[in-house]
Scaffold this motif. Structure first.
Motif, mmCIF file in Angstrom:
data_model
loop_
_atom_site.group_PDB
_atom_site.id
_atom_site.type_symbol
_atom_site.label_atom_id
_atom_site.label_comp_id
_atom_site.label_asym_id
_atom_site.label_seq_id
_atom_site.Cartn_x
_atom_site.Cartn_y
_atom_site.Cartn_z
ATOM 1 N N VAL A 180 0.185 -6.967 9.056
ATOM 2 C CA VAL A 180 0.521 -5.629 8.550
ATOM 3 C C VAL A 180 2.009 -5.523 8.242
ATOM 4 C CG1 VAL A 180 0.707 -3.198 9.229
ATOM 5 C CG2 VAL A 180 -1.409 -4.437 9.634
ATOM 6 N N SER A 181 2.850 -5.999 9.149
ATOM 7 C CA SER A 181 4.297 -5.909 8.953
ATOM 8 C C SER A 181 4.743 -6.705 7.739
ATOM 9 C CB SER A 181 5.026 -6.412 10.211
ATOM 10 O OG SER A 181 4.636 -5.680 11.348
ATOM 11 N N LEU A 182 4.220 -7.910 7.589
ATOM 12 C CA LEU A 182 4.607 -8.773 6.473
ATOM 13 C C LEU A 182 4.172 -8.178 5.138
ATOM 14 C CD1 LEU A 182 5.880 -11.543 5.775
ATOM 15 C CD2 LEU A 182 3.589 -12.517 5.925
ATOM 16 N N PHE A 183 2.952 -7.679 5.068
ATOM 17 C CA PHE A 183 2.416 -7.158 3.812
ATOM 18 C C PHE A 183 3.069 -5.840 3.429
ATOM 19 C CE2 PHE A 183 -0.766 -4.630 1.474
ATOM 20 C CZ PHE A 183 -0.953 -5.454 0.386
ATOM 21 N N TYR A 184 3.053 -4.864 4.346
ATOM 22 C CA TYR A 184 3.569 -3.542 4.012
ATOM 23 C C TYR A 184 5.084 -3.543 3.821
ATOM 24 C CZ TYR A 184 -0.738 -0.908 4.571
ATOM 25 O OH TYR A 184 -1.991 -0.392 4.394
ATOM 26 N N GLY A 185 5.783 -4.359 4.593
ATOM 27 C CA GLY A 185 7.237 -4.396 4.459
ATOM 28 C C GLY A 185 7.682 -4.777 3.057
ATOM 29 N N THR A 186 7.037 -5.801 2.475
ATOM 30 C CA THR A 186 7.427 -6.242 1.132
ATOM 31 C C THR A 186 6.852 -5.350 0.041
ATOM 32 O OG1 THR A 186 5.569 -7.804 1.268
ATOM 33 C CG2 THR A 186 7.761 -8.662 1.764
ATOM 34 N N VAL A 187 5.631 -4.825 0.227
ATOM 35 C CA VAL A 187 5.041 -3.956 -0.786
ATOM 36 C C VAL A 187 5.858 -2.677 -0.947
ATOM 37 C CG1 VAL A 187 3.056 -2.486 -1.286
ATOM 38 C CG2 VAL A 187 2.694 -4.841 -0.624
ATOM 39 N N MET A 188 6.314 -2.110 0.154
ATOM 40 C CA MET A 188 7.072 -0.864 0.082
ATOM 41 C C MET A 188 8.430 -1.065 -0.573
ATOM 42 S SD MET A 188 6.182 1.305 3.498
ATOM 43 C CE MET A 188 4.570 2.102 3.630
ATOM 44 N N VAL A 189 8.995 -2.257 -0.457
ATOM 45 C CA VAL A 189 10.243 -2.543 -1.168
ATOM 46 C C VAL A 189 10.040 -2.436 -2.670
ATOM 47 C CG1 VAL A 189 11.913 -4.372 -1.705
ATOM 48 C CG2 VAL A 189 11.231 -3.968 0.656
ATOM 49 N N MET A 190 8.863 -2.869 -3.144
ATOM 50 C CA MET A 190 8.600 -2.883 -4.584
ATOM 51 C C MET A 190 8.094 -1.559 -5.122
ATOM 52 S SD MET A 190 9.516 -5.696 -5.903
ATOM 53 C CE MET A 190 8.760 -5.405 -7.493
ATOM 54 N N TYR A 191 7.251 -0.859 -4.377
ATOM 55 C CA TYR A 191 6.538 0.277 -4.958
ATOM 56 C C TYR A 191 6.881 1.633 -4.351
ATOM 57 C CZ TYR A 191 3.855 -3.449 -7.033
ATOM 58 O OH TYR A 191 3.491 -4.573 -7.726
ATOM 59 N N VAL A 192 7.730 1.644 -3.325
ATOM 60 C CA VAL A 192 8.158 2.918 -2.752
ATOM 61 C C VAL A 192 9.643 3.132 -2.946
ATOM 62 C CG1 VAL A 192 8.300 4.291 -0.647
ATOM 63 C CG2 VAL A 192 6.280 2.888 -1.069
ATOM 64 N N SER A 193 10.460 2.128 -2.627
ATOM 65 C CA SER A 193 11.892 2.252 -2.846
ATOM 66 C C SER A 193 12.213 1.995 -4.316
ATOM 67 C CB SER A 193 12.643 1.240 -1.964
ATOM 68 O OG SER A 193 12.260 -0.081 -2.291
ATOM 69 N N PRO A 194 13.312 2.570 -4.843
ATOM 70 C CA PRO A 194 13.682 2.328 -6.247
ATOM 71 C C PRO A 194 14.007 0.862 -6.492
ATOM 72 C CG PRO A 194 14.882 4.196 -5.334
ATOM 73 C CD PRO A 194 14.198 3.523 -4.185
ATOM 74 N N THR A 195 13.491 0.316 -7.605
ATOM 75 C CA THR A 195 13.706 -1.104 -7.921
ATOM 76 C C THR A 195 14.704 -1.319 -9.048
ATOM 77 O OG1 THR A 195 11.839 -1.070 -9.468
ATOM 78 C CG2 THR A 195 11.368 -1.703 -7.181
ATOM 79 N N TYR A 196 15.279 -0.222 -9.577
ATOM 80 C CA TYR A 196 16.146 -0.367 -10.738
ATOM 81 C C TYR A 196 17.404 -1.168 -10.419
ATOM 82 C CZ TYR A 196 13.096 3.204 -12.660
ATOM 83 O OH TYR A 196 11.998 3.882 -13.092
#
Length: 314
Positions: free
Chosen positions: A248-264
């Protein structure tokens, strides 16, 4: 304005990872090995769950379905990525790009739902051990698994269809190794704030609702674990859920970097590396995490290997 006069893009170019031909060959070899190991590891879990009667329980039924999901999840991106590494054109068709987009997000959503259901299963097993066999029945387990698959695949056809209908009349170069939301929206000639907001709202809802449920389950689980009088009992409970928590930590930690925090502000290479972690490396690590930390799984895998050797010798 006539859409047919605007929509001239019939294919996209996936740039992938930069580098010389030697670097591309090295990357191809590395990711091919990773892909084959992922198929082997998750396939071994599937075989173990199917063949060993000791694993015919709800927890392992969920784990077997999760391994099956991981095989398809990694297969939605890696084969095309490997092909592009050896290609000079790196072209993907318009329909192929959006099909990959759909399957990648649908399978990712299904994975979020599966992780939540697995957290529910572990919470029931530890918080209500005496009632667990009557609560988590085979019928309920099948219903939850079916719900995960249906909800994951029925959530994105409409928004992805509307994105595919946007006019793409400029550049067709995607600086990524897969067809993703931000690169595709950057190539659109017309703004689509409603479609974009709807898509991200839906993705954020799935991420936050599942992660909040998982966190709630683990809070209840930890409360129950600390009430166990013996240290060995607490350790057994922790080891039962530790593997799930790592995944859970590995998957959600990286997914939230891409799709929740700004990626610009994130460089494109870093976005590709983060995407690799949850889309390629996590499916590789999951079989190792579950099998190495689980005595029953290790015994089942040994049993499967023994049967395979015995069948060859006979």
């Amino acid at each position: 304005m006539n859409r047919s006069s605007i929509h001239v893009v019939t294919e996209f170019v996936l740039l992938g990872f930069p580098g010389s031909w030697k670097i591309q060959i090295s990357l191809f070899t590395f990711f091919l090995v990773v892909y084959l190991l992922t198929l082997l590891g998750n396939g071994a879990i599937l075989c173990a769950v199917r063949c060993d009667p000791r694993l015919h329980t709800p927890m392992y039924f969920l784990l077997g379905n999760f391994a099956f999901l991981e095989i398809w999840y990694v297969s939605s991106t890696v084969p095309n990525m490997l092909t592009n590494m050896l290609s000079t054109t790196k072209i993907i068709s318009f329909s192929g790009c959006f099909l990959q987009f759909y399957f990648f997000f649908s399978l990712g959503t299904t994975e979020c739902l599966f992780l939540a259901v697995m957290a529910y299963d572990r919470c029931l097993a530890i918080c209500r051990p005496l009632h667990y066999p009557t609560l988590m029945t085979g019928r309920l387990c099948c219903m939850l698994v079916s719900l995960c698959w249906f909800a994951g695949f029925l959530g994105y056809p409409i928004p992805i269809y509307f994105i595919s209908q946007l006019p793409f009349c400029g550049s067709n170069i995607i600086d990524h190794f897969l067809c993703d939301m931000d690169p595709l929206m950057a190539l659109s000639c017309a703004p689509a704030p409603i479609t974009q907001t709807t898509f991200y709202a839906q993705s954020s809802f799935v991420l936050f609702s599942t992660i909040m449920y998982i966190l709630r389950s683990y809070i209840l689980l930890l409360r129950a674990v600390f009430q166990v009088p013996s240290a060995s009992g607490r350790w057994k409970a922790f080891s039962t859920c530790g593997s799930h928590l790592v995944v859970v930590s590995l998957f959600y930690g990286t997914v939230m970097v891409m799709y929740v925090s700004p990626t610009y502000g994130i460089p494109s290479l870093m976005q590709k590396i983060v995407t690799l972690v949850y889309s390629v490396m996590t499916p590789l690590f999951n079989p190792l995490i579950y099998s190495l930390r689980n005595k029953d799984m290790k015994l089942a895998l040994r049993s499967v290997l023994f049967r395979m050797r015995a069948s060859k010798n006979s």
